[in-house]
Each structure stands twice: as structure tokens, then as C-alpha cells.
Design a protein around this motif. Sequence first.
Motif, PDB file in Angstrom:
ATOM      1  N   GLY A 124       0.837  -1.066  -0.031  1.00 48.63           N
ATOM      2  CA  GLY A 124      -0.054   0.013   0.031  1.00 48.63           C
ATOM      3  C   GLY A 124       0.799   1.339  -0.142  1.00 48.63           C
ATOM      4  O   GLY A 124       1.870   1.397   0.761  1.00 48.63           O
ATOM      5  N   GLY A 125       0.496   2.201  -0.868  1.00 52.83           N
ATOM      6  CA  GLY A 125       1.388   3.522  -0.930  1.00 52.83           C
ATOM      7  C   GLY A 125       1.724   4.145   0.098  1.00 52.83           C
ATOM      8  O   GLY A 125       2.513   5.106   0.277  1.00 52.83           O
ATOM      9  N   GLN A 126       0.847   4.130   1.220  1.00 46.13           N
ATOM     10  CA  GLN A 126       0.943   4.817   2.407  1.00 46.13           C
ATOM     11  C   GLN A 126       1.987   4.146   3.440  1.00 46.13           C
ATOM     12  O   GLN A 126       2.253   4.645   4.437  1.00 46.13           O
ATOM     13  CB  GLN A 126      -0.343   5.267   3.047  1.00 46.13           C
ATOM     14  N   PHE A 127       2.395   2.996   3.117  1.00 45.34           N
ATOM     15  CA  PHE A 127       3.379   2.316   3.956  1.00 45.34           C
ATOM     16  C   PHE A 127       4.792   3.396   3.811  1.00 45.34           C
ATOM     17  O   PHE A 127       5.100   3.609   2.550  1.00 45.34           O
ATOM     18  CB  PHE A 127       3.679   0.948   3.427  1.00 45.34           C
ATOM     19  N   PRO A 128       5.557   3.584   4.892  1.00 47.64           N
ATOM     20  CA  PRO A 128       5.411   3.002   6.187  1.00 47.64           C
ATOM     21  C   PRO A 128       4.669   3.938   7.013  1.00 47.64           C
ATOM     22  O   PRO A 128       4.488   3.450   8.301  1.00 47.64           O
ATOM     23  CB  PRO A 128       6.753   2.820   6.664  1.00 47.64           C
ATOM     24  N   GLY A 129       4.350   4.923   6.444  1.00 48.31           N
ATOM     25  CA  GLY A 129       3.292   5.888   7.461  1.00 48.31           C
ATOM     26  C   GLY A 129       2.125   5.181   7.926  1.00 48.31           C
ATOM     27  O   GLY A 129       1.791   5.201   8.979  1.00 48.31           O
ATOM     28  N   THR A 130       1.561   4.461   7.184  1.00 50.78           N
ATOM     29  CA  THR A 130       0.632   3.509   7.598  1.00 50.78           C
ATOM     30  C   THR A 130       1.101   1.912   7.670  1.00 50.78           C
ATOM     31  O   THR A 130       1.564   1.465   6.577  1.00 50.78           O
ATOM     32  CB  THR A 130      -0.851   3.392   6.628  1.00 50.78           C
ATOM     33  N   PRO A 131       1.288   1.546   9.097  1.00 53.87           N
ATOM     34  CA  PRO A 131       2.318   0.401   9.107  1.00 53.87           C
ATOM     35  C   PRO A 131       1.445  -0.810   8.587  1.00 53.87           C
ATOM     36  O   PRO A 131       0.421  -0.971   8.443  1.00 53.87           O
ATOM     37  CB  PRO A 131       2.321   0.331  10.691  1.00 53.87           C
TER      38      PRO A 131
END
Length: 423
Positions: free
Chosen positions: A156-163
Motif C-alpha cells: 500500500g502506497g502509504q507504507f510505512p506511514g500506515t504500518p
Amino acid sequence: MRASPLARRPRVAALVASVSIAGLLATGAAVAANAVVPARTSAGTAAADLSAAALTWSDEFNGAAGAAPDATKWNHETGAGGWGNGELQNYTTSRNNSALDGNGNLVITARREADGGYTSARMTTKGKYQPQYGRIESRIKIARGQGIWPAFWMLGGQFPGTPWPNSGEIDIMENVGKEPHRVHGTLHGPGYSGAGGIGAAYTHPQGWSFADDFHTFAIDWSPDRISWSVDGTVYQTRTPADVPGTWVYNQQFFMILNLAVGGAWPGYPDGTTQFPQQMVVDYVRVYDGTGGSGGTRTGTVTASNGLCLDVAGASTANETPIQLAHCNGNAAQSWTFAGDGSVRALGKCLDVAGAGTAAGTRVQLYDCNGTGAQRWTHDGSTGALRNPNSGRCLQPAGRVQSDGTRTEIANCDGSSVQRWRIP
């Protein structure tokens, strides 16, 4: 850097362990105990479907022998430490581990070094290209041998901000060398990660090794639906009904190519394993699955208080500020979310000024140039528009939601001023 997104493959092997080899050879597909019974299509049918789609991104790996992969398309992730699975390799940027071969291929090479250690390469499109939907495919001749682990997959493109696993993971193709005739496709998300990953396996119809020749590994991805195929044969389809947790696949993902050595799932090299081993990639391509629209969505982007994201003065000049304004339906408020992750209006792109990463950097209109400053992901749960290059989110300057307020990037905090409704 990341450990947990890989610390789960042993379960995938366990899912398919109960399927008999005889059955696999008879059907040409191995299906995990919890897999959807696969719909099968001929390679010809798959090719006909693909001809109606638009090619939105590709790397054909054309270039001189020994050249580096295209740095505008790929990042190298580096380091050792096991990557969460007890893997042995140290990922490097060296041409000894990743290089073009001069014949239109990328070669990722796992080596045993003089000191007894192992090196290899791991490449991602994070922040450079992050598709949402379409056909994602690669033609690959995989590596072989006990303890060898080639993969083509997505996070997912928000990794690692979204773990991980909340970020989501789509494994398009994985192979463990001890099973040369079998490849795996798996989903990992909140509530079904690690030992609970949801997937299935596909076995070569003749029982031959996938390392003997090139094969095309693909997913066809649309809202609430992902299908996996090998050489045009669909062997698994998943929808939200198949996962015991949240479906997190209606967002942008980035692609990963890597060749690992050892780990809990594949096991470790032994006396039969020969080095160097090579994973040869003919191409990676992304097609729009809607028949040529480029996977785009066009419309207004609306703040949580109902104001619209607007190009100030409807100007097309570079560095024109982006602001909030009362919605009026004109072209300055018509935004296109393109398949390459850019957000466009008036023929130009939503851009973080100077490719800045600091909180408070202004957001502007600028010529589209394919850089990370012009890549955006939308979080369907929080509504945030996030720039992966900076790791920060779009908001009105000073957090003031009023007509004429300019926009900036800021620390993502999930607040209402960072909530946007997109087309």
C-alpha cells in the motif's frame, strides 16, 4: 527497514500443503483451503481483453549491458538484518546485483560472496509510480534452488506511514525454490496477515520448473476485486467477502521486485544450491482495465466544510497557488486522478513546491514531470491526500478552512482539515 511485511510466508506454504501433487498436475492450479475456486481463461482470451486496455506505465528494461535500472522509475532498498524472516542476503545498489543485460531485460542476481555472505537486490516504485487498479503484469524467468525466493509484489502506497499490515500487501508472484513447479498469490491486510494471509497457488500444467523459461505473472485489479493469472490462466479471484478483516485494496500500491536468499518459508541454501542465481525480468507493465481511459477519475476535490480545491485565478502559470474556494464547477476545480499517481488540473499537476518535504511547504500548480513531488495517495478511511515523497498531507495553510486560503503539506494527523472527498 521493514520487517513485519515479510514475516508471514510460512503460513502460505501451509495453506497449500494439503493439496495433492497429483491433483495439481491434473488441474494446472493449486488452490488453498480457503481460496475461491478459480475461473479459468485461455491465454488467447486474456490477450484479447488486454488489447482493449491502455498501457499506462511500463519499463521494458532497454539499455546498454551493465547499465543501472531507470532511477526515475525504481528505488533500491538496501541492507541486511533478515527483513523479518531470517533472510540471509544483504540488498545492495551494486551492478553486480541489479543491471540491464543489453537484451531488453533486468537481471537481479543473488551471489555468494567470498566471505560466505549473500548479496542481492530489491527494487520498488514507491513515490515514483503507485497505480490504483488495472492489470499489473511482469514477464519473468525466476531463479531456482533450495533457499531461493524470487517475488513480484506490492505494498500500500502509504507504507510505512500506515504500518503493515494495515497498509495492505498484494503478492502477485512468489516462488520458493524447494517447489520449482509452483508459484503463489496472496493478500495480507488487517485481520488476515502473517499466518492468516489469504491466497492460493498455481502449479505448472506440465509440472515443470518455472525457472526453465519466462512466464507472465499478473493481477487484474478493480474496485473490490483482484484476480491472479499465470500466462493468461486465471487461478484465483478475491473480493471483500473472502477476507476476514478490512479490504484495503481500493487505494494506490507500489510495486516491488526482489530476490531473497533463505528465510523461514523457503528454508536455507544447502549443498544443492548453486550461485549466482538470477531473476530475469523482461518487462513490467501496467494497463488501464477500463478500456483506455488511463484509469483516471475526474471531478471536484472537496474539503470537509464543503469548499473546493481550486487553482487560484484559473491560471495555468507554473507556481500558481492552490487554494480553497467556493465551488463553482469551472475547470480550475476539475481535478483528474491519473494512473501514475498525479493529480491534474488545467493540463498541469498538483505539486509540492521545490519538491520540499518540510511541514508548511506550499502546494502549487506546475508542469507535470513525474517526480515524487507530484505523487499523491488518498486514504479512504481518513480522507487524507498524502504526498509519499514527503510523508505529509495536504491541508489549508494554518488549518483555516475559508475561501481563498492557500494550501500546504503538514504532518498527517487525521483531522477534519486534512479530509478531502475525491472523485
